[in-house]
Design a protein around this motif. Structure first.
Motif, PDB file in Angstrom:
ATOM      1  N   PHE A 199       0.829  -1.197   0.000  1.00  0.00           N
ATOM      2  CA  PHE A 199       0.000   0.000   0.000  1.00  0.00           C
ATOM      3  C   PHE A 199       0.867   1.251   0.000  1.00  0.00           C
ATOM      4  CE2 PHE A 199      -2.242   3.427   2.154  1.00  0.00           C
ATOM      5  CZ  PHE A 199      -3.386   3.518   1.380  1.00  0.00           C
ATOM      6  N   GLU A 200       1.881   1.258   0.845  1.00  0.00           N
ATOM      7  CA  GLU A 200       2.781   2.421   0.906  1.00  0.00           C
ATOM      8  C   GLU A 200       3.521   2.615  -0.411  1.00  0.00           C
ATOM      9  OE1 GLU A 200       3.030   4.762   3.209  1.00  0.00           O
ATOM     10  OE2 GLU A 200       1.423   3.748   4.306  1.00  0.00           O
ATOM     11  N   ALA A 201       3.979   1.523  -1.009  1.00  0.00           N
ATOM     12  CA  ALA A 201       4.683   1.622  -2.288  1.00  0.00           C
ATOM     13  C   ALA A 201       3.751   2.154  -3.376  1.00  0.00           C
ATOM     14  CB  ALA A 201       5.237   0.267  -2.696  1.00  0.00           C
ATOM     15  N   CYS A 202       2.504   1.689  -3.384  1.00  0.00           N
ATOM     16  CA  CYS A 202       1.529   2.164  -4.364  1.00  0.00           C
ATOM     17  C   CYS A 202       1.247   3.645  -4.158  1.00  0.00           C
ATOM     18  CB  CYS A 202       0.245   1.349  -4.257  1.00  0.00           C
ATOM     19  SG  CYS A 202      -1.048   1.833  -5.402  1.00  0.00           S
ATOM     20  N   ALA A 203       1.048   4.051  -2.900  1.00  0.00           N
ATOM     21  CA  ALA A 203       0.785   5.446  -2.591  1.00  0.00           C
ATOM     22  C   ALA A 203       1.942   6.337  -3.028  1.00  0.00           C
ATOM     23  CB  ALA A 203       0.510   5.614  -1.100  1.00  0.00           C
ATOM     24  N   GLU A 204       3.155   5.856  -2.776  1.00  0.00           N
ATOM     25  CA  GLU A 204       4.332   6.635  -3.162  1.00  0.00           C
ATOM     26  C   GLU A 204       4.453   6.744  -4.685  1.00  0.00           C
ATOM     27  OE1 GLU A 204       9.133   6.286  -2.679  1.00  0.00           O
ATOM     28  OE2 GLU A 204       7.866   5.639  -0.989  1.00  0.00           O
ATOM     29  N   ASP A 205       4.247   5.624  -5.368  1.00  0.00           N
ATOM     30  CA  ASP A 205       4.334   5.620  -6.839  1.00  0.00           C
ATOM     31  C   ASP A 205       3.309   6.552  -7.470  1.00  0.00           C
ATOM     32  OD1 ASP A 205       6.381   3.800  -6.702  1.00  0.00           O
ATOM     33  OD2 ASP A 205       5.147   2.045  -7.235  1.00  0.00           O
ATOM     34  N   ASN A 206       2.166   6.713  -6.822  1.00  0.00           N
ATOM     35  CA  ASN A 206       1.104   7.545  -7.396  1.00  0.00           C
ATOM     36  C   ASN A 206       1.063   8.946  -6.793  1.00  0.00           C
ATOM     37  OD1 ASN A 206      -0.496   5.781  -9.297  1.00  0.00           O
ATOM     38  ND2 ASN A 206      -0.408   4.487  -7.484  1.00  0.00           N
ATOM     39  N   GLY A 207       2.037   9.253  -5.933  1.00  0.00           N
ATOM     40  CA  GLY A 207       2.131  10.589  -5.348  1.00  0.00           C
ATOM     41  C   GLY A 207       1.027  10.917  -4.376  1.00  0.00           C
ATOM     42  N   TRP A 208       0.493   9.913  -3.681  1.00  0.00           N
ATOM     43  CA  TRP A 208      -0.608  10.130  -2.766  1.00  0.00           C
ATOM     44  C   TRP A 208      -0.171  10.488  -1.357  1.00  0.00           C
ATOM     45  CZ3 TRP A 208      -3.241   4.955  -4.381  1.00  0.00           C
ATOM     46  CH2 TRP A 208      -3.771   5.085  -5.668  1.00  0.00           C
ATOM     47  N   ASN A 209       1.123  10.499  -1.090  1.00  0.00           N
ATOM     48  CA  ASN A 209       1.527  10.747   0.292  1.00  0.00           C
ATOM     49  C   ASN A 209       2.020  12.154   0.486  1.00  0.00           C
ATOM     50  OD1 ASN A 209       3.541   9.913  -1.388  1.00  0.00           O
ATOM     51  ND2 ASN A 209       4.716   8.873   0.177  1.00  0.00           N
TER      52      ASN A 209
END
Length: 61
Positions: A51-61
């Motif tokens: 989840f964290e990797a996905c959020a980071e890849d999509n600029g959600w954090n």
């Protein structure tokens, strides 16, 4: 924990079949509970990491 009780004072030598069956059943259940808890913990860690990797890849954090 249960294995210590079985081996303690050579209990297994004087245990009845029923007592030994119950002790071994408890030993197996305890082992399965520990295995399931470890697997669930690893799954949670992997899920959070993904989840964290996905959020980071999509600029959600």
């Amino acid at each position: 924990m249960y294995i210590k009780r079985i081996l303690e004072n050579d209990w297994y030598k004087t245990a009845t079949q029923q007592e030994m069956r119950i002790a071994l059943m408890n030993l197996e259940m305890s082992a399965m509970d520990r295995l399931n808890n470890n697997l669930n913990e690893e799954y949670r860690k992997k899920r959070d990491d993904c989840f964290e990797a996905c959020a980071e890849d999509n600029g959600w954090n």
